[in-house]
Design a protein around this motif. Structure first.
Motif, PDB file in Angstrom:
ATOM      1  N   LEU A 308      23.361 -33.107 -12.010  1.00  0.00           N
ATOM      2  CA  LEU A 308      23.092 -34.387 -11.875  1.00  0.00           C
ATOM      3  C   LEU A 308      21.667 -34.495 -11.609  1.00  0.00           C
ATOM      4  N   LEU A 309      20.509 -34.944 -12.884  1.00  0.00           N
ATOM      5  CA  LEU A 309      19.468 -35.623 -12.499  1.00  0.00           C
ATOM      6  C   LEU A 309      19.517 -36.211 -12.040  1.00  0.00           C
ATOM      7  N   ALA A 310      17.330 -36.403 -11.294  1.00  0.00           N
ATOM      8  CA  ALA A 310      17.406 -37.988 -10.844  1.00  0.00           C
ATOM      9  C   ALA A 310      17.170 -39.203 -12.688  1.00  0.00           C
ATOM     10  N   THR A 355      11.786 -37.880 -13.967  1.00  0.00           N
ATOM     11  CA  THR A 355      12.055 -36.581 -14.269  1.00  0.00           C
ATOM     12  C   THR A 355      11.624 -35.719 -13.631  1.00  0.00           C
ATOM     13  N   SER A 356      11.559 -33.828 -13.800  1.00  0.00           N
ATOM     14  CA  SER A 356      11.321 -34.124 -12.811  1.00  0.00           C
ATOM     15  C   SER A 356      10.098 -33.444 -12.859  1.00  0.00           C
ATOM     16  N   GLN A 357       9.216 -33.146 -13.630  1.00  0.00           N
ATOM     17  CA  GLN A 357       7.867 -33.499 -13.549  1.00  0.00           C
ATOM     18  C   GLN A 357       7.623 -34.417 -13.055  1.00  0.00           C
ATOM     19  N   GLN A 358       7.758 -35.435 -13.330  1.00  0.00           N
ATOM     20  CA  GLN A 358       7.663 -36.610 -11.940  1.00  0.00           C
ATOM     21  C   GLN A 358       7.380 -36.893 -10.699  1.00  0.00           C
ATOM     22  N   LEU A 359       9.353 -35.733 -10.513  1.00  0.00           N
ATOM     23  CA  LEU A 359       9.765 -36.075  -8.804  1.00  0.00           C
ATOM     24  C   LEU A 359       8.405 -34.458  -8.475  1.00  0.00           C
ATOM     25  N   ARG A 360       8.193 -33.767  -9.439  1.00  0.00           N
ATOM     26  CA  ARG A 360       7.711 -32.658  -8.977  1.00  0.00           C
ATOM     27  C   ARG A 360       5.893 -33.189  -8.509  1.00  0.00           C
ATOM     28  N   GLU A 361       5.268 -34.320  -9.817  1.00  0.00           N
ATOM     29  CA  GLU A 361       3.744 -34.314  -9.416  1.00  0.00           C
ATOM     30  C   GLU A 361       3.289 -35.815  -7.727  1.00  0.00           C
ATOM     31  N   LYS A 362       5.020 -36.583  -7.575  1.00  0.00           N
ATOM     32  CA  LYS A 362       4.905 -37.276  -6.520  1.00  0.00           C
ATOM     33  C   LYS A 362       4.810 -36.752  -5.177  1.00  0.00           C
ATOM     34  N   PHE A 363       6.510 -36.109  -5.502  1.00  0.00           N
ATOM     35  CA  PHE A 363       6.724 -35.700  -4.340  1.00  0.00           C
ATOM     36  C   PHE A 363       6.301 -34.360  -4.094  1.00  0.00           C
ATOM     37  N   GLN A 366       9.638 -29.551  -3.735  1.00  0.00           N
ATOM     38  CA  GLN A 366      10.771 -29.595  -3.187  1.00  0.00           C
ATOM     39  C   GLN A 366      11.980 -30.361  -3.944  1.00  0.00           C
ATOM     40  N   PHE A 367      11.074 -31.187  -5.169  1.00  0.00           N
ATOM     41  CA  PHE A 367      12.450 -32.519  -5.480  1.00  0.00           C
ATOM     42  C   PHE A 367      12.857 -32.174  -6.615  1.00  0.00           C
ATOM     43  N   GLU A 368      12.126 -31.333  -6.848  1.00  0.00           N
ATOM     44  CA  GLU A 368      13.079 -30.826  -8.310  1.00  0.00           C
ATOM     45  C   GLU A 368      14.196 -30.272  -8.169  1.00  0.00           C
ATOM     46  N   ARG A 369      14.439 -30.652  -7.749  1.00  0.00           N
ATOM     47  CA  ARG A 369      16.139 -29.975  -7.645  1.00  0.00           C
ATOM     48  C   ARG A 369      16.643 -30.578  -7.437  1.00  0.00           C
TER      49      ARG A 369
END
Length: 394
Positions: A308-310, A355-363, A366-369
């Motif tokens: 399950l992805l965000a 998305t995973s990319q947006q999470l990585r850029e924002k946080f 460690q928030f890509e999982r």
């Protein structure tokens, strides 16, 4: 005592139980104790006689026995089962030793040694404790011992406990790779309605669909148990869903059941074995929150092959920490899966829809999982259910 080693063979019906290599037998409090009289030594002797006959026939048996709390009530001066956890724990502490003393004597008359194995839910969902429990039970069986298992009521808490020994027995059957599970109580079978109203015995259950219209009773008249027929059916279903057939019948039918006779209600094994922690998550876990998914995420996760992805989550409800069990629901509030959360409820609201990319850029990385990894997910195979939403996370 030594017996010829039995060649393992599949247990496909009750007729195969006498030739099983390993069977888990569960007996309820109402069958061996009472609030007014404490432990019924005659009932324990009869049960030991039946189990011993199976062992001497070459079948290894793990006995899951309730009754510790009930056995401790009379010595403590109670004439009812207390409702508070602390008093239940005190009664269990007193009663467990008394219960084992009766079992030890009853099996000793057959030349069999017994052992006490007390388990908590954590023992079966944490990898190291699970491995320890497996090794201990396996070695006891290899040594010809009859392990007697009970929930460790003295230290168990409301937050993480089995709730009743029927479901504990289903988990133990999975733990030891049992060939069958036999659930004994004061009712001889599952009926299609109240037996007092002329209902008929259900001899065979092929799948959960066979029980859709069945009225199932609760705790029996003895008043010392915690489950009743509802939890026995749940336990039998847990076992059958994980590839282990189950039989529900009365303790008076124990000898007939272990002898393969036509008694009780037989549940076919129709599922595949899966990790024990997944069984606990699906059937026993107290969930701490819920994530609401959009249609695309529901379709992906419901197949049981995707994490399950965000990006697919629309709402988060409840208060939970990393590793806590949570429910997954569609936009209509229908729960279709459970999982262990990879994040706390404090972190998730700001992640929703990203998305995973947006999470990585924002946080950060460690928030890509995923919010719930596919290995920590179970799909609810017994049908979906609608529930009211917990308080929203924020």
């Amino acid at each position: 005592m030594s017996v010829a080693k039995k060649r393992p063979s599949p247990v496909r019906s009750r007729l195969d139980i006498p030739s099983a290599d390993l069977v888990v037998v569960k007996v309820g409090s109402s069958s061996i104790t009472s609030v007014s009289g404490g432990i019924d030594s005659d009932a324990i002797k009869r049960l030991a006689d039946n189990v011993a006959a199976a062992v001497k026939n070459g079948t290894k048996v793990v006995l899951v026995s309730s009754g510790a709390i009930s056995a401790g009530l009379k010595p403590l001066g109670f004439d009812y089962r207390p409702g508070d956890l602390a008093t239940q724990q005190a009664a269990a502490s007193v009663g467990q030793g008394l219960l084992m003393a009766h079992y030890t004597g009853a099996f000793d008359s057959h030349g069999l040694t017994t052992s006490q194995v007390l388990l908590t839910a954590e023992d079966l969902i944490q990898r190291q404790q699970y491995a320890n429990a497996f090794r201990a039970l396996t070695k006891l069986l290899q040594l010809g011992v009859v392990p007697i298992v009970n929930e460790n009521d003295t230290v168990a808490t409301h937050e993480i406990r089995f709730g009743d020994n029927d479901r504990l027995a289903a988990l133990v059957a999975h733990l030891v790779n049992a060939d069958a599970l036999v659930l004994l109580s004061d009712v001889d079978a599952l009926y299609d309605g109240p037996p007092s109203e002329g209902a008929q015995r259900i001899p065979h259950v092929k799948s959960a669909k066979d029980l859709a219209d069945v009225r199932i009773g609760s705790v029996g008249s003895a008043g010392v148990g915690t489950g009743g027929m509802v939890t026995k059916v749940q336990a039998a279903t847990m076992a059958s869903e994980s590839g282990i057939p189950a039989l529900i019948t009365s303790t008076t039918n124990a000898g007939s059941a272990l002898g393969g006779q036509d008694v009780g209600t037989w549940f076919d094994a129709y599922g595949k074995r899966r990790p024990l922690r997944h069984l606990w998550l699906a059937h026993l876990a107290n969930t701490h929150g819920r994530l609401t998914l959009d249609a695309g995420a529901v379709r992906a996760v419901a197949k049981g092959k995707a994490s399950l992805l965000a990006a697919g989550v629309r709402e988060a409800h409840g208060a939970f920490e990393v590793g806590d069990p949570i429910e997954l629901a569609d936009m209509d509030g229908v729960v279709f899966a459970r999982g262990f959360s990879s994040y706390s409820s404090d972190d998730i609201p700001e992640m929703l829809g990203l998305t995973s990319q947006q999470l990585r850029e924002k946080f950060g990385t460690q928030f890509e999982r995923p919010l719930v990894h596919v290995d920590d997910l179970v799909i609810m195979t017994n049908g979906v259910r609608k529930i009211s939403a917990p308080k929203a996370a924020h």
